[in-house]
Write a protein that holds these residues in place. Structure first.
Motif, PDB file in Angstrom:
ATOM      1  N   ALA A  17       0.854  -2.049  -0.041  1.00 49.28           N
ATOM      2  CA  ALA A  17       0.342  -0.543   0.253  1.00 49.28           C
ATOM      3  C   ALA A  17       1.050   1.067   0.020  1.00 49.28           C
ATOM      4  O   ALA A  17       0.543   2.148   0.284  1.00 49.28           O
ATOM      5  N   GLY A  18       1.702   1.050  -0.299  1.00 50.59           N
ATOM      6  CA  GLY A  18       3.114   2.432   0.118  1.00 50.59           C
ATOM      7  C   GLY A  18       3.329   2.738   1.547  1.00 50.59           C
ATOM      8  O   GLY A  18       3.181   4.247   1.636  1.00 50.59           O
ATOM      9  N   ILE A  19       3.375   2.462   1.675  1.00 52.52           N
ATOM     10  CA  ILE A  19       2.656   2.962   3.963  1.00 52.52           C
ATOM     11  C   ILE A  19       4.327   2.612   4.488  1.00 52.52           C
ATOM     12  O   ILE A  19       4.320   1.242   4.597  1.00 52.52           O
ATOM     13  N   ALA A  20       5.198   3.053   4.863  1.00 52.89           N
ATOM     14  CA  ALA A  20       6.574   2.442   5.232  1.00 52.89           C
ATOM     15  C   ALA A  20       6.067   2.543   6.624  1.00 52.89           C
ATOM     16  O   ALA A  20       7.433   1.533   7.188  1.00 52.89           O
ATOM     17  N   GLU A  21       5.840   3.028   7.849  1.00 56.12           N
ATOM     18  CA  GLU A  21       5.647   2.710   9.087  1.00 56.12           C
ATOM     19  C   GLU A  21       4.298   2.603   9.753  1.00 56.12           C
ATOM     20  O   GLU A  21       3.725   3.017   9.225  1.00 56.12           O
ATOM     21  N   LEU A  22       4.614   2.447  10.187  1.00 59.95           N
ATOM     22  CA  LEU A  22       3.418   1.797  11.628  1.00 59.95           C
ATOM     23  C   LEU A  22       2.800   3.423  11.970  1.00 59.95           C
ATOM     24  O   LEU A  22       1.434   3.177  11.955  1.00 59.95           O
ATOM     25  N   GLU A  23       3.701   3.947  12.336  1.00 64.36           N
ATOM     26  CA  GLU A  23       2.910   5.308  12.715  1.00 64.36           C
ATOM     27  C   GLU A  23       1.897   6.054  11.129  1.00 64.36           C
ATOM     28  O   GLU A  23       1.594   5.895  11.855  1.00 64.36           O
ATOM     29  N   LYS A  24       2.974   5.597  10.230  1.00 65.28           N
ATOM     30  CA  LYS A  24       1.517   6.119   8.669  1.00 65.28           C
ATOM     31  C   LYS A  24       0.877   5.173   9.080  1.00 65.28           C
ATOM     32  O   LYS A  24      -0.242   5.798   8.646  1.00 65.28           O
ATOM     33  N   LEU A  25       0.797   4.522   9.234  1.00 64.32           N
ATOM     34  CA  LEU A  25      -0.527   3.716   9.028  1.00 64.32           C
ATOM     35  C   LEU A  25      -1.298   3.843  10.141  1.00 64.32           C
ATOM     36  O   LEU A  25      -2.806   4.146   9.855  1.00 64.32           O
ATOM     37  N   SER A  26      -1.233   4.280  11.322  1.00 63.38           N
ATOM     38  CA  SER A  26      -1.876   4.785  12.371  1.00 63.38           C
ATOM     39  C   SER A  26      -2.080   5.774  11.830  1.00 63.38           C
ATOM     40  O   SER A  26      -4.005   6.368  12.348  1.00 63.38           O
ATOM     41  N   THR A  27      -1.842   6.871  11.284  1.00 66.93           N
ATOM     42  CA  THR A  27      -2.520   8.185  11.216  1.00 66.93           C
ATOM     43  C   THR A  27      -3.159   7.881   9.690  1.00 66.93           C
ATOM     44  O   THR A  27      -4.305   8.525   9.373  1.00 66.93           O
ATOM     45  N   VAL A  28      -3.129   7.239   8.766  1.00 66.06           N
ATOM     46  CA  VAL A  28      -3.905   6.588   7.556  1.00 66.06           C
ATOM     47  C   VAL A  28      -5.426   6.003   8.119  1.00 66.06           C
ATOM     48  O   VAL A  28      -6.535   6.358   7.287  1.00 66.06           O
ATOM     49  N   SER A  29      -4.914   5.169   8.339  1.00 63.95           N
ATOM     50  CA  SER A  29      -6.061   4.148   9.570  1.00 63.95           C
ATOM     51  C   SER A  29      -6.732   4.222  10.550  1.00 63.95           C
ATOM     52  O   SER A  29      -8.036   4.030  10.507  1.00 63.95           O
ATOM     53  N   GLY A  30      -6.569   5.522  11.123  1.00 64.22           N
ATOM     54  CA  GLY A  30      -7.436   6.223  12.718  1.00 64.22           C
ATOM     55  C   GLY A  30      -6.955   5.419  13.544  1.00 64.22           C
ATOM     56  O   GLY A  30      -7.673   5.298  15.030  1.00 64.22           O
ATOM     57  N   LEU A  31      -6.265   4.295  13.105  1.00 65.24           N
ATOM     58  CA  LEU A  31      -5.959   3.080  14.517  1.00 65.24           C
ATOM     59  C   LEU A  31      -5.033   3.643  15.239  1.00 65.24           C
ATOM     60  O   LEU A  31      -4.119   4.469  14.620  1.00 65.24           O
ATOM     61  N   SER A  32      -5.296   3.440  16.322  1.00 66.42           N
ATOM     62  CA  SER A  32      -4.556   3.553  17.980  1.00 66.42           C
ATOM     63  C   SER A  32      -3.002   2.418  17.688  1.00 66.42           C
ATOM     64  O   SER A  32      -3.147   1.987  17.034  1.00 66.42           O
ATOM     65  N   GLY A  33      -1.632   2.575  18.183  1.00 70.61           N
ATOM     66  CA  GLY A  33      -0.529   2.016  18.229  1.00 70.61           C
ATOM     67  C   GLY A  33      -0.701   0.445  19.268  1.00 70.61           C
ATOM     68  O   GLY A  33      -0.478  -0.314  18.524  1.00 70.61           O
ATOM     69  N   TRP A  34      -1.851   1.404  19.663  1.00 68.94           N
ATOM     70  CA  TRP A  34      -2.079  -0.376  20.722  1.00 68.94           C
ATOM     71  C   TRP A  34      -3.010  -0.930  19.897  1.00 68.94           C
ATOM     72  O   TRP A  34      -2.635  -2.556  19.968  1.00 68.94           O
ATOM     73  N   GLN A  35      -4.391  -0.867  18.609  1.00 68.22           N
ATOM     74  CA  GLN A  35      -4.914  -1.474  17.987  1.00 68.22           C
ATOM     75  C   GLN A  35      -4.273  -2.116  17.307  1.00 68.22           C
ATOM     76  O   GLN A  35      -3.928  -3.448  16.900  1.00 68.22           O
ATOM     77  N   LEU A  36      -3.061  -1.767  16.509  1.00 67.58           N
ATOM     78  CA  LEU A  36      -1.712  -2.000  15.655  1.00 67.58           C
ATOM     79  C   LEU A  36      -0.906  -3.486  16.173  1.00 67.58           C
ATOM     80  O   LEU A  36      -1.018  -4.157  15.840  1.00 67.58           O
ATOM     81  N   ALA A  37      -0.646  -2.711  17.814  1.00 71.93           N
ATOM     82  CA  ALA A  37       0.251  -3.550  18.514  1.00 71.93           C
ATOM     83  C   ALA A  37      -0.681  -4.746  18.090  1.00 71.93           C
ATOM     84  O   ALA A  37      -0.295  -6.225  17.946  1.00 71.93           O
ATOM     85  N   ARG A  38      -2.277  -4.997  19.183  1.00 68.08           N
ATOM     86  CA  ARG A  38      -2.866  -6.531  19.270  1.00 68.08           C
ATOM     87  C   ARG A  38      -2.979  -7.497  17.898  1.00 68.08           C
ATOM     88  O   ARG A  38      -2.756  -8.503  17.648  1.00 68.08           O
ATOM     89  N   ILE A  39      -3.418  -6.171  16.651  1.00 65.80           N
ATOM     90  CA  ILE A  39      -2.820  -7.141  14.966  1.00 65.80           C
ATOM     91  C   ILE A  39      -1.682  -7.795  14.922  1.00 65.80           C
ATOM     92  O   ILE A  39      -2.011  -8.662  14.361  1.00 65.80           O
ATOM     93  N   GLN A  40      -0.522  -7.558  14.966  1.00 66.88           N
ATOM     94  CA  GLN A  40       0.310  -7.764  15.260  1.00 66.88           C
ATOM     95  C   GLN A  40       1.048  -9.129  16.125  1.00 66.88           C
ATOM     96  O   GLN A  40       1.906 -10.132  15.230  1.00 66.88           O
ATOM     97  N   TYR A  41      -0.232  -9.313  17.380  1.00 68.14           N
ATOM     98  CA  TYR A  41      -0.304 -10.804  17.878  1.00 68.14           C
ATOM     99  C   TYR A  41      -1.153 -11.869  17.409  1.00 68.14           C
ATOM    100  O   TYR A  41      -1.940 -12.586  18.270  1.00 68.14           O
ATOM    101  N   GLY A  42      -2.086 -11.300  15.793  1.00 61.69           N
ATOM    102  CA  GLY A  42      -2.693 -12.206  15.344  1.00 61.69           C
ATOM    103  C   GLY A  42      -4.287 -12.048  16.023  1.00 61.69           C
ATOM    104  O   GLY A  42      -4.727 -12.835  16.193  1.00 61.69           O
ATOM    105  N   LEU A  43      -3.774 -11.012  16.573  1.00 60.47           N
ATOM    106  CA  LEU A  43      -6.054 -10.451  17.604  1.00 60.47           C
ATOM    107  C   LEU A  43      -7.114  -9.844  16.722  1.00 60.47           C
ATOM    108  O   LEU A  43      -8.247  -9.254  17.188  1.00 60.47           O
ATOM    109  N   LEU A  44      -6.653  -9.628  15.199  1.00 59.13           N
ATOM    110  CA  LEU A  44      -7.816  -9.156  14.633  1.00 59.13           C
ATOM    111  C   LEU A  44      -9.068  -9.758  13.801  1.00 59.13           C
ATOM    112  O   LEU A  44      -9.325  -8.591  14.507  1.00 59.13           O
TER     113      LEU A  44
END
Length: 228
Positions: A17-44
């Protein structure tokens, strides 16, 4: 320190998607860092549908593919399955249906809001819409009036009304056949005027599609000739 098991899979989708960093993904998606961390642990799959929709939109990935990639049962280079893979097909189908339902609901809401916006704008413009064409016709008959120089400035507004399918009923000074559905007589004493009788448009009316917004104000054609 070993990264969460689904970090590489998430980073791969971000790269597409052309997104290099998690911070950028957080800005684009509106998801918090905590939510992205849960996703990285397979809790989506355990997260609200709203999270799935936001992440899918940001990564431009369909919801079923997103869940299959970032949850148990996905194929990860570093993963070594220790238990039988559980089919996620029912859950994916339900998520897809919910996603489509929310998309349809959002589209309806947007259409309703746009329609309401147009109606409010037309209500604000109503005095101008009814009076300006008559004033403009008078200015065109008298090119020496300073006001005639303002006529070209109205073209952008005229184009907007055309895009909104707002159509004028005849033009000022035009002779038409009387129709009470579209015309309003300026003289109440002529309320018994027969349909089809020639009348002159004094103030134009408007319709939007098949809906009447304002009837055109008219007077008898012979009366206008006497005035002329």
């Amino acid at each position: 320190m070993t990264p969460p098991p689904y970090t590489d899979a998430l980073m791969a989708l971000m790269h597409q998607a052309g997104i290099a960093e998690l911070e950028k993904l957080s800005t684009v998606s509106g998801l918090s860092g905590w939510q992205l961390a849960r996703i990285q642990y397979g809790l989506l799959p355990k997260m609200p549908v709203e999270v799935l929709l936001k992440l899918g939109q940001a990564l431009q990935v369909p919801i079923p593919e997103l869940v299959a990639t970032l949850s148990e049962g996905s194929t990860l280079p570093m993963a070594t399955p220790t238990a039988p893979v559980i089919s996620l097909e029912p859950e994916l189908k339900a998520l897809q249906q919910e996603y489509e339902r929310l998309q349809g609901q959002l589209a309806c809401q947007q259409a309703a809001l746009y329609e309401r916006f147009q109606q409010e704008v037309l209500a604000i413009l109503e005095p101008w819409l009814l009076q300006w064409p008559t004033a403009a016709a008078a200015a065109q008959r008298n090119p020496q009036w300073p006001a005639v120089k303002l006529l070209p400035l109205i073209r952008p507004l005229a184009n907007l009304l055309q895009q909104w399918q707002v159509e004028a009923l005849a033009t000022v000074g035009e002779t038409v056949g009387y129709d009470p559905q579209w015309h309003q007589l300026l003289d109440d004493e002529e309320a018994d005027l027969e349909i089809g009788t020639p009348v002159v448009v004094r103030y134009i009316g408007y319709r939007r599609g098949t809906n009447l917004l304002h009837r055109a104000k008219v007077s008898r054609a012979d009366a206008s000739d006497d005035e002329a």
